[in-house]
Scaffold this active site. Structure first.
Site, PDB file in Angstrom:
ATOM      1  N   TRP A 106      -3.299  -1.453 -10.755  1.00 33.50           N
ATOM      2  CA  TRP A 106      -4.741  -1.662 -10.857  1.00 33.50           C
ATOM      3  C   TRP A 106      -5.246  -1.324 -12.254  1.00 33.50           C
ATOM      4  O   TRP A 106      -6.166  -1.988 -12.762  1.00 33.50           O
ATOM      5  CB  TRP A 106      -5.471  -0.866  -9.773  1.00 33.50           C
ATOM      6  CG  TRP A 106      -5.010  -1.284  -8.412  1.00 33.50           C
ATOM      7  CD1 TRP A 106      -4.296  -0.533  -7.513  1.00 33.50           C
ATOM      8  CD2 TRP A 106      -5.152  -2.571  -7.801  1.00 33.50           C
ATOM      9  NE1 TRP A 106      -4.003  -1.275  -6.398  1.00 33.50           N
ATOM     10  CE2 TRP A 106      -4.504  -2.518  -6.547  1.00 33.50           C
ATOM     11  CE3 TRP A 106      -5.766  -3.752  -8.211  1.00 33.50           C
ATOM     12  CZ2 TRP A 106      -4.475  -3.623  -5.687  1.00 33.50           C
ATOM     13  CZ3 TRP A 106      -5.724  -4.849  -7.353  1.00 33.50           C
ATOM     14  CH2 TRP A 106      -5.087  -4.776  -6.112  1.00 33.50           C
ATOM     15  N   ASP A 176     -11.972   4.212 -11.831  1.00 36.54           N
ATOM     16  CA  ASP A 176     -11.844   3.440 -10.601  1.00 36.54           C
ATOM     17  C   ASP A 176     -11.356   4.411  -9.527  1.00 36.54           C
ATOM     18  O   ASP A 176     -10.213   4.851  -9.546  1.00 36.54           O
ATOM     19  CB  ASP A 176     -10.840   2.306 -10.816  1.00 36.54           C
ATOM     20  CG  ASP A 176     -10.536   1.522  -9.541  1.00 36.54           C
ATOM     21  OD1 ASP A 176     -11.116   1.838  -8.487  1.00 36.54           O
ATOM     22  OD2 ASP A 176      -9.700   0.599  -9.614  1.00 36.54           O
ATOM     23  N   LYS A 200     -11.667   1.516   1.761  1.00 40.80           N
ATOM     24  CA  LYS A 200     -10.612   2.500   2.013  1.00 40.80           C
ATOM     25  C   LYS A 200     -11.188   3.799   2.586  1.00 40.80           C
ATOM     26  O   LYS A 200     -10.788   4.236   3.656  1.00 40.80           O
ATOM     27  CB  LYS A 200      -9.826   2.759   0.727  1.00 40.80           C
ATOM     28  CG  LYS A 200      -9.194   1.471   0.181  1.00 40.80           C
ATOM     29  CD  LYS A 200      -8.478   1.694  -1.132  1.00 40.80           C
ATOM     30  CE  LYS A 200      -8.072   0.381  -1.792  1.00 40.80           C
ATOM     31  NZ  LYS A 200      -7.066  -0.364  -1.035  1.00 40.80           N
TER      32      LYS A 200
END
Length: 365
Positions: A106, A176, A200
Protein backbone atom coordinates in the site's frame (compact mmCIF):
# COMPACT_ATOMS: atom_id res chain seq x y z
CA UNK A 1 -30.88 -11.47 19.14
CA UNK A 2 -31.69 -14.01 16.46
CA UNK A 3 -30.15 -17.11 18.03
CA UNK A 4 -30.86 -19.16 14.89
CA UNK A 5 -28.20 -17.30 12.89
CA UNK A 6 -24.83 -19.08 12.76
CA UNK A 7 -22.11 -16.44 12.50
CA UNK A 8 -19.02 -17.32 10.47
CA UNK A 9 -15.49 -17.31 11.83
CA UNK A 10 -14.73 -14.19 9.78
CA UNK A 11 -11.06 -13.39 9.20
CA UNK A 12 -11.63 -11.39 6.01
CA UNK A 13 -9.08 -8.63 5.50
CA UNK A 14 -11.70 -6.16 4.33
CA UNK A 15 -14.57 -5.67 4.16
CA UNK A 16 -14.28 -7.37 7.50
CA UNK A 17 -16.24 -8.35 10.57
CA UNK A 18 -18.65 -5.89 12.13
CA UNK A 19 -19.83 -6.07 15.76
CA UNK A 20 -22.90 -8.29 16.04
CA UNK A 21 -24.58 -5.76 18.35
CA UNK A 22 -24.22 -3.09 15.67
CA UNK A 23 -25.67 -5.32 12.96
CA UNK A 24 -28.62 -6.19 15.20
CA UNK A 25 -29.33 -2.54 15.95
CA UNK A 26 -29.13 -1.67 12.26
CA UNK A 27 -31.52 -4.53 11.56
CA UNK A 28 -34.02 -3.15 14.10
CA UNK A 29 -33.82 0.37 12.66
CA UNK A 30 -33.56 -0.57 9.00
CA UNK A 31 -37.17 0.09 7.93
CA UNK A 32 -38.19 2.76 10.43
CA UNK A 33 -35.25 4.86 11.59
CA UNK A 34 -36.14 6.35 14.98
CA UNK A 35 -39.74 7.11 14.15
CA UNK A 36 -39.15 8.78 10.79
CA UNK A 37 -41.07 6.10 8.87
CA UNK A 38 -38.05 5.77 6.60
CA UNK A 39 -34.81 3.85 6.50
CA UNK A 40 -31.69 5.89 7.19
CA UNK A 41 -30.85 5.10 3.55
CA UNK A 42 -33.97 7.03 2.51
CA UNK A 43 -33.36 10.15 4.60
CA UNK A 44 -32.30 13.37 2.95
CA UNK A 45 -28.70 14.16 3.83
CA UNK A 46 -29.97 17.69 4.59
CA UNK A 47 -32.57 16.49 7.11
CA UNK A 48 -32.35 17.04 10.85
CA UNK A 49 -32.57 13.28 11.47
CA UNK A 50 -29.53 12.56 9.31
CA UNK A 51 -27.63 15.64 10.51
CA UNK A 52 -27.77 14.23 14.04
CA UNK A 53 -26.30 10.91 12.84
CA UNK A 54 -23.57 12.71 10.92
CA UNK A 55 -22.51 15.08 13.68
CA UNK A 56 -22.67 12.42 16.39
CA UNK A 57 -20.27 10.24 14.41
CA UNK A 58 -17.81 13.13 14.12
CA UNK A 59 -18.11 13.93 17.84
CA UNK A 60 -17.61 10.29 18.85
CA UNK A 61 -14.49 9.94 16.72
CA UNK A 62 -13.05 13.11 18.25
CA UNK A 63 -13.82 11.78 21.72
CA UNK A 64 -12.45 8.25 21.24
CA UNK A 65 -9.20 9.41 19.63
CA UNK A 66 -8.81 12.54 21.79
CA UNK A 67 -8.53 14.60 18.61
CA UNK A 68 -7.33 18.14 19.40
CA UNK A 69 -9.47 21.18 18.58
CA UNK A 70 -7.24 22.27 15.70
CA UNK A 71 -8.23 19.27 13.58
CA UNK A 72 -11.14 18.64 11.23
CA UNK A 73 -12.84 15.25 10.81
CA UNK A 74 -14.02 14.60 7.26
CA UNK A 75 -16.09 11.82 5.70
CA UNK A 76 -14.91 11.21 2.14
CA UNK A 77 -15.44 8.68 -0.63
CA UNK A 78 -13.10 6.74 -2.89
CA UNK A 79 -11.41 4.67 -0.20
CA UNK A 80 -7.79 4.86 0.86
CA UNK A 81 -6.81 4.48 -2.80
CA UNK A 82 -8.21 7.90 -3.74
CA UNK A 83 -6.30 9.38 -0.81
CA UNK A 84 -3.09 8.17 -2.48
CA UNK A 85 -3.88 10.76 -5.18
CA UNK A 86 -5.58 13.46 -3.10
CA UNK A 87 -2.65 13.83 -0.72
CA UNK A 88 -0.04 14.83 -3.35
CA UNK A 89 -2.65 16.68 -5.42
CA UNK A 90 -3.34 18.94 -2.44
CA UNK A 91 0.03 19.17 -0.75
CA UNK A 92 2.89 18.39 -3.17
CA UNK A 93 3.58 21.64 -4.99
CA UNK A 94 6.09 22.33 -7.79
CA UNK A 95 9.63 22.60 -6.45
CA UNK A 96 8.83 20.60 -3.30
CA UNK A 97 9.62 17.01 -2.35
CA UNK A 98 7.54 14.44 -0.47
CA UNK A 99 9.08 11.52 1.40
CA UNK A 100 7.45 8.08 1.46
CA UNK A 101 8.33 5.38 3.98
CA UNK A 102 8.10 2.08 2.14
CA UNK A 103 6.79 -0.81 4.22
CA UNK A 104 4.53 -2.76 1.90
CA UNK A 105 2.25 -2.86 -1.10
CA UNK A 106 0.00 0.00 0.00
CA UNK A 107 2.90 2.39 0.55
CA UNK A 108 4.12 1.39 -2.92
CA UNK A 109 0.75 2.31 -4.40
CA UNK A 110 0.70 5.64 -2.53
CA UNK A 111 4.23 6.40 -3.77
CA UNK A 112 3.33 5.58 -7.37
CA UNK A 113 0.43 8.03 -7.25
CA UNK A 114 2.60 10.77 -5.72
CA UNK A 115 5.11 10.42 -8.56
CA UNK A 116 2.36 11.47 -10.98
CA UNK A 117 2.08 14.86 -9.26
CA UNK A 118 5.61 15.78 -8.23
CA UNK A 119 8.95 14.85 -6.73
CA UNK A 120 8.48 11.91 -4.36
CA UNK A 121 11.30 9.80 -2.92
CA UNK A 122 11.89 6.93 -0.49
CA UNK A 123 12.64 7.98 3.08
CA UNK A 124 13.38 4.33 3.92
CA UNK A 125 12.39 0.92 2.60
CA UNK A 126 12.30 -2.65 3.86
CA UNK A 127 11.44 -4.15 0.48
CA UNK A 128 14.80 -5.96 0.18
CA UNK A 129 13.87 -7.94 3.28
CA UNK A 130 10.47 -8.88 1.78
CA UNK A 131 8.76 -6.34 3.99
CA UNK A 132 9.20 -8.46 7.09
CA UNK A 133 9.42 -5.37 9.27
CA UNK A 134 8.70 -1.66 9.28
CA UNK A 135 11.71 0.68 9.10
CA UNK A 136 13.27 1.74 12.36
CA UNK A 137 12.99 5.39 13.25
CA UNK A 138 16.76 5.90 13.03
CA UNK A 139 16.68 4.61 9.43
CA UNK A 140 14.48 7.47 8.25
CA UNK A 141 16.36 9.99 6.11
CA UNK A 142 14.34 13.00 5.02
CA UNK A 143 14.68 16.72 4.36
CA UNK A 144 13.49 19.42 6.78
CA UNK A 145 11.99 21.25 3.79
CA UNK A 146 9.85 18.32 2.60
CA UNK A 147 6.21 19.02 1.84
CA UNK A 148 5.30 15.99 3.95
CA UNK A 149 6.33 12.48 5.03
CA UNK A 150 3.92 9.61 4.38
CA UNK A 151 3.69 6.24 6.14
CA UNK A 152 1.34 3.27 6.28
CA UNK A 153 0.69 2.40 9.91
CA UNK A 154 -0.27 -1.25 9.38
CA UNK A 155 0.44 -3.52 6.44
CA UNK A 156 -2.41 -5.91 5.78
CA UNK A 157 -0.58 -7.98 3.18
CA UNK A 158 2.69 -8.54 5.06
CA UNK A 159 1.37 -8.41 8.62
CA UNK A 160 3.57 -5.65 10.00
CA UNK A 161 2.67 -2.62 12.12
CA UNK A 162 4.36 0.47 13.51
CA UNK A 163 4.67 0.27 17.30
CA UNK A 164 6.05 3.79 17.67
CA UNK A 165 5.63 6.65 15.24
CA UNK A 166 8.40 9.08 14.25
CA UNK A 167 8.35 12.71 15.32
CA UNK A 168 8.98 14.67 12.14
CA UNK A 169 8.93 18.10 13.78
CA UNK A 170 7.93 20.85 11.35
CA UNK A 171 7.56 18.42 8.43
CA UNK A 172 3.90 17.32 8.19
CA UNK A 173 3.46 13.60 8.90
CA UNK A 174 0.67 11.88 6.95
CA UNK A 175 -0.52 8.35 7.71
CA UNK A 176 -2.67 5.77 6.01
CA UNK A 177 -4.28 4.08 9.02
CA UNK A 178 -6.92 2.16 7.09
CA UNK A 179 -6.24 -1.18 8.75
CA UNK A 180 -5.46 -0.31 12.37
CA UNK A 181 -7.14 2.96 13.31
CA UNK A 182 -8.82 2.71 16.73
CA UNK A 183 -7.07 -0.59 17.49
CA UNK A 184 -4.65 0.96 20.01
CA UNK A 185 -3.95 4.39 21.51
CA UNK A 186 -1.73 6.85 19.65
CA UNK A 187 -1.05 10.59 19.69
CA UNK A 188 -3.05 12.26 16.93
CA UNK A 189 -1.07 15.48 17.36
CA UNK A 190 2.02 13.84 15.79
CA UNK A 191 0.19 13.83 12.46
CA UNK A 192 -0.98 16.55 10.11
CA UNK A 193 -3.28 14.17 8.24
CA UNK A 194 -4.60 10.69 8.99
CA UNK A 195 -6.84 8.84 6.56
CA UNK A 196 -8.56 5.48 6.83
CA UNK A 197 -10.97 3.45 4.74
CA UNK A 198 -13.78 2.37 7.05
CA UNK A 199 -14.07 -1.27 5.99
CA UNK A 200 -11.70 -2.81 8.52
CA UNK A 201 -12.17 -1.19 11.96
CA UNK A 202 -14.69 1.61 11.44
CA UNK A 203 -17.67 0.24 9.55
CA UNK A 204 -18.73 -0.92 6.09
CA UNK A 205 -16.96 -0.07 2.86
CA UNK A 206 -17.82 3.23 1.18
CA UNK A 207 -16.70 5.73 3.81
CA UNK A 208 -13.21 7.13 4.23
CA UNK A 209 -12.32 9.13 7.34
CA UNK A 210 -9.78 11.94 7.16
CA UNK A 211 -8.47 13.71 10.25
CA UNK A 212 -6.65 16.83 9.11
CA UNK A 213 -4.92 19.64 10.95
CA UNK A 214 -6.30 23.05 10.05
CA UNK A 215 -2.90 24.61 9.32
CA UNK A 216 -2.24 21.93 6.67
CA UNK A 217 -5.61 22.68 5.08
CA UNK A 218 -4.51 26.27 4.64
CA UNK A 219 -1.44 25.16 2.63
CA UNK A 220 -3.38 23.12 0.08
CA UNK A 221 -3.21 23.74 -3.65
CA UNK A 222 -6.34 25.74 -4.62
CA UNK A 223 -6.14 24.87 -8.32
CA UNK A 224 -7.65 21.40 -8.31
CA UNK A 225 -11.22 20.13 -8.83
CA UNK A 226 -13.62 20.91 -6.01
CA UNK A 227 -14.36 17.31 -5.08
CA UNK A 228 -10.65 16.57 -4.67
CA UNK A 229 -9.98 19.50 -2.31
CA UNK A 230 -9.98 18.73 1.40
CA UNK A 231 -11.08 22.32 1.97
CA UNK A 232 -14.30 21.74 0.00
CA UNK A 233 -15.36 19.02 2.41
CA UNK A 234 -14.12 20.89 5.46
CA UNK A 235 -16.13 24.02 4.61
CA UNK A 236 -19.26 21.95 4.04
CA UNK A 237 -19.02 19.57 7.03
CA UNK A 238 -18.54 16.70 4.53
CA UNK A 239 -21.94 17.52 3.00
CA UNK A 240 -20.82 19.23 -0.21
CA UNK A 241 -22.43 16.37 -2.11
CA UNK A 242 -24.50 13.41 -0.98
CA UNK A 243 -22.34 11.41 1.43
CA UNK A 244 -22.61 7.61 1.95
CA UNK A 245 -25.29 8.13 4.57
CA UNK A 246 -25.86 4.51 5.55
CA UNK A 247 -22.11 3.89 5.85
CA UNK A 248 -21.75 6.93 8.12
CA UNK A 249 -24.69 5.74 10.22
CA UNK A 250 -23.01 2.35 10.60
CA UNK A 251 -19.66 4.00 11.39
CA UNK A 252 -21.35 5.98 14.16
CA UNK A 253 -22.86 2.81 15.59
CA UNK A 254 -19.46 1.08 15.54
CA UNK A 255 -18.03 4.07 17.42
CA UNK A 256 -20.86 3.78 19.95
CA UNK A 257 -19.99 0.10 20.35
CA UNK A 258 -16.33 0.98 20.94
CA UNK A 259 -17.29 3.53 23.59
CA UNK A 260 -19.61 1.07 25.32
CA UNK A 261 -16.91 -1.62 25.16
CA UNK A 262 -14.56 0.58 27.16
CA UNK A 263 -12.86 2.67 24.53
CA UNK A 264 -9.59 2.37 22.72
CA UNK A 265 -7.55 1.16 25.71
CA UNK A 266 -9.89 -1.77 26.27
CA UNK A 267 -9.81 -2.61 22.55
CA UNK A 268 -6.01 -2.56 22.59
CA UNK A 269 -6.00 -5.03 25.48
CA UNK A 270 -8.43 -7.33 23.69
CA UNK A 271 -6.48 -7.11 20.45
CA UNK A 272 -3.28 -8.12 22.22
CA UNK A 273 -5.02 -11.13 23.75
CA UNK A 274 -6.58 -12.21 20.45
CA UNK A 275 -3.37 -11.93 18.45
CA UNK A 276 -1.38 -13.76 21.14
CA UNK A 277 -3.56 -16.85 20.72
CA UNK A 278 -2.57 -17.19 17.06
CA UNK A 279 1.04 -16.04 17.40
CA UNK A 280 1.51 -18.59 20.19
CA UNK A 281 0.29 -21.33 17.85
CA UNK A 282 2.92 -20.22 15.33
CA UNK A 283 5.76 -19.78 17.81
CA UNK A 284 5.15 -23.08 19.58
CA UNK A 285 4.89 -25.12 16.38
CA UNK A 286 8.64 -25.85 16.05
CA UNK A 287 8.69 -24.57 12.48
CA UNK A 288 5.45 -26.19 11.30
CA UNK A 289 4.04 -22.66 10.93
CA UNK A 290 6.39 -19.89 9.81
CA UNK A 291 5.46 -16.29 10.60
CA UNK A 292 6.27 -13.71 7.95
CA UNK A 293 6.80 -10.63 10.12
CA UNK A 294 9.76 -10.11 12.41
CA UNK A 295 8.62 -10.27 16.03
CA UNK A 296 9.16 -6.58 16.83
CA UNK A 297 7.03 -5.53 13.82
CA UNK A 298 4.19 -8.03 14.18
CA UNK A 299 0.76 -6.67 13.47
CA UNK A 300 -2.12 -7.10 15.91
CA UNK A 301 -4.55 -6.77 13.00
CA UNK A 302 -3.18 -9.10 10.29
CA UNK A 303 -1.29 -12.26 11.24
CA UNK A 304 0.57 -13.66 8.23
CA UNK A 305 2.26 -17.05 8.06
CA UNK A 306 3.11 -20.07 5.91
CA UNK A 307 2.75 -23.78 6.57
CA UNK A 308 6.07 -25.65 6.32
CA UNK A 309 5.45 -27.08 2.85
CA UNK A 310 3.21 -26.17 -0.06
CA UNK A 311 1.03 -29.27 -0.11
CA UNK A 312 0.35 -29.07 3.61
CA UNK A 313 -0.50 -25.40 3.20
CA UNK A 314 -3.10 -26.21 0.56
CA UNK A 315 -4.55 -28.87 2.85
CA UNK A 316 -4.53 -26.43 5.79
CA UNK A 317 -6.46 -23.79 3.84
CA UNK A 318 -8.98 -26.35 2.57
CA UNK A 319 -9.63 -27.78 6.02
CA UNK A 320 -9.81 -24.32 7.58
CA UNK A 321 -12.52 -23.38 5.11
CA UNK A 322 -14.36 -26.63 5.79
CA UNK A 323 -14.27 -25.84 9.51
CA UNK A 324 -15.92 -22.46 8.86
CA UNK A 325 -12.89 -20.15 8.96
CA UNK A 326 -13.44 -17.52 6.27
CA UNK A 327 -10.79 -15.33 4.65
CA UNK A 328 -7.69 -17.23 5.82
CA UNK A 329 -5.95 -17.27 2.44
CA UNK A 330 -3.10 -14.78 2.17
CA UNK A 331 -3.34 -11.86 -0.24
CA UNK A 332 -3.30 -12.97 -3.87
CA UNK A 333 0.02 -11.15 -4.44
CA UNK A 334 1.97 -13.14 -1.83
CA UNK A 335 -0.02 -16.28 -1.03
CA UNK A 336 0.31 -18.07 2.29
CA UNK A 337 -2.13 -17.68 5.17
CA UNK A 338 -3.53 -14.66 6.97
CA UNK A 339 -5.85 -14.15 9.91
CA UNK A 340 -7.19 -10.60 10.16
CA UNK A 341 -8.15 -9.97 13.77
CA UNK A 342 -9.73 -6.53 13.61
CA UNK A 343 -11.57 -4.94 16.52
CA UNK A 344 -14.89 -6.67 15.84
CA UNK A 345 -13.44 -10.17 15.48
CA UNK A 346 -14.40 -11.94 18.73
CA UNK A 347 -11.90 -13.56 21.09
CA UNK A 348 -13.77 -16.84 20.62
CA UNK A 349 -13.11 -16.77 16.87
CA UNK A 350 -9.37 -16.36 17.42
CA UNK A 351 -9.38 -19.07 20.10
CA UNK A 352 -11.15 -21.50 17.78
CA UNK A 353 -8.64 -20.80 15.01
CA UNK A 354 -5.68 -21.23 17.34
CA UNK A 355 -7.08 -24.59 18.47
CA UNK A 356 -7.61 -25.61 14.85
CA UNK A 357 -3.98 -24.73 14.05
CA UNK A 358 -2.70 -26.90 16.91
CA UNK A 359 -5.01 -29.76 15.94
CA UNK A 360 -3.95 -29.58 12.29
CA UNK A 361 -0.29 -29.66 13.27
CA UNK A 362 -0.79 -32.66 15.51
CA UNK A 363 -2.57 -34.54 12.74
CA UNK A 364 -0.01 -33.69 10.04
CA UNK A 365 3.38 -34.01 11.66
Amino acid sequence: MNTLVQRAYNFNAGPSALPLAVLEKAQQELIDFRGTGMSVMELSHRSAAYEEVHNNAIALLKELLSIPENYEVLFLQGGGSLQFSMVPMNFLKPGEKAGYIMSGSWSEKAFSEAKLFGDAYHVASTKEGQYRRVPQIDELKYNPTDAYIHLTSNNTIYGTQWKEFPDTGDVPLIADMSSDILSKPFDVSKFSLIYAGAQKNLGPSGVTVAIIRKDLLEKANPNIPAMLKYSTHSKNNSLYNTPPTFGIYMLGEVLNWIKETGGINELAKRNEEKAKLIYDAIDQSNGFYIGHAEVESRSLMNITFRVKDEELEKKFLTEAKNEGFIGVNGHRSVGGCRASTYNAVPFETCKAFSEFMVKFQNENR
